[in-house]
Design a protein around this motif. Sequence first.
Motif, PDB file in Angstrom:
ATOM      1  N   THR A  51       0.279  -1.004   0.089  1.00 40.49           N
ATOM      2  CA  THR A  51       0.329  -0.043  -0.056  1.00 40.49           C
ATOM      3  C   THR A  51       0.625   1.376  -0.459  1.00 40.49           C
ATOM      4  O   THR A  51       0.194   2.345   0.378  1.00 40.49           O
ATOM      5  N   ALA A 182     -11.586  -7.674  -9.290  1.00 40.23           N
ATOM      6  CA  ALA A 182     -11.159  -5.792  -9.272  1.00 40.23           C
ATOM      7  C   ALA A 182     -12.617  -5.564 -10.136  1.00 40.23           C
ATOM      8  O   ALA A 182     -12.794  -5.746 -11.111  1.00 40.23           O
ATOM      9  N   HIS A 192     -12.511   4.187  -7.839  1.00 41.12           N
ATOM     10  CA  HIS A 192     -12.377   3.080  -6.960  1.00 41.12           C
ATOM     11  C   HIS A 192     -12.150   1.564  -7.888  1.00 41.12           C
ATOM     12  O   HIS A 192     -13.012   1.319  -8.187  1.00 41.12           O
ATOM     13  N   TYR A 193     -11.193   1.071  -6.874  1.00 39.46           N
ATOM     14  CA  TYR A 193     -10.875  -0.334  -7.616  1.00 39.46           C
ATOM     15  C   TYR A 193     -11.083  -1.528  -6.675  1.00 39.46           C
ATOM     16  O   TYR A 193      -9.920  -2.368  -5.787  1.00 39.46           O
ATOM     17  N   PRO A 194     -12.623  -1.918  -5.645  1.00 37.43           N
ATOM     18  CA  PRO A 194     -12.284  -3.044  -4.720  1.00 37.43           C
ATOM     19  C   PRO A 194     -12.014  -4.477  -5.271  1.00 37.43           C
ATOM     20  O   PRO A 194     -12.399  -4.309  -6.620  1.00 37.43           O
ATOM     21  N   PHE A 228      -9.406  -3.788  -1.048  1.00 38.75           N
ATOM     22  CA  PHE A 228      -8.690  -3.367  -2.114  1.00 38.75           C
ATOM     23  C   PHE A 228      -7.604  -3.189  -2.212  1.00 38.75           C
ATOM     24  O   PHE A 228      -6.944  -3.795  -3.099  1.00 38.75           O
ATOM     25  N   THR A 234      -9.136  -7.512 -13.397  1.00 39.63           N
ATOM     26  CA  THR A 234      -9.284  -5.959 -13.250  1.00 39.63           C
ATOM     27  C   THR A 234     -11.359  -6.309 -14.193  1.00 39.63           C
ATOM     28  O   THR A 234     -10.948  -6.565 -15.552  1.00 39.63           O
TER      29      THR A 234
END
Length: 310
Positions: A51, A182, A192-194, A228, A234
């Motif tokens: 992160t 994602a 945002h890409y949860p 995340f 994705t």
Amino acid sequence: MTHNIILPKLSDAMHQATMKGWLKSIGETLMKGEAIAEVETGSVIMPIMSTVEGIIKEFLIKEDEVVSIGTTIAIVVENEKKEILSENIKTNDNIIGEGEKDNVDFQDLDKRVTICNRDDYIFVTKEIDYEGILAKKKNCNNDGDENITSNDIIMYAVIMALKDIPEINCLNNVVYESINLAFCVNTEAVSHYPVLPIASAKNINLLSSETKRIIHAIRNGKLEEVNFNQPTFTIYNLGADGMNSFFILPSTETCCLSFTSPISKPIVTDNNEVVVGKLLKFCLSSNQKNINSTMCAAFLNRLSEIINND
């Protein structure tokens, strides 16, 4: 300045994990969103994504050691090298129109400008009949209860296709058995890409309800309720943004599937009749070294079969 990398909660049932190995070395540069280690939880091996960005200073956990959620596993020192910033590029400028220049500047979510050559990416597109999605949506929604959306149908079909073509389910050139899906959720401020961890274990109803819960949490500012970490694939619904002729570069080290809103086009039926039909344009993009265009085409063909036949 130093930063701690902790073991995140990768699934609802997870309380601890076993360290399987480090993917980086002490002294190496670590990028935000890059996999630093692999852990095993519930018999599934999953990557740990950083992160933060910086230089790896120390590993605090040994291989095969059992670690609890929230434990610091590594220490990273902030890189003093200045990042190139741009005030002129919007967050979604990693979306490229067809026919644009080969060398593209695009910006990821933390406003860092990255220079990439389009030749480093594979882009494979396919148009899929929207009627198959509508038919499956109708079958899922019994008694007029509109719970399952077209987006749910597509996400579930993607999971099924990834099961059949597992080579596409990869992160940083490593193929994973667990499908961590994602998807993009746009707000007024940022995209945002949860991540839906172990998505292959969810039926379509659970997938739909979990997706809606995540979207609601993000749009109400409750990011602490959302995972995340560790995407292996994705999805980007460009149709939600009103786009019908664009595709997207992966903003993470996974393959990225983008798709448009339905487009009305003349199609030829099995009886050789020309009718106006609705098609969705799908584009699978990848910068993974172990994935070629043949694999991407096989994935899109399988996705089409699942949507229209299975």
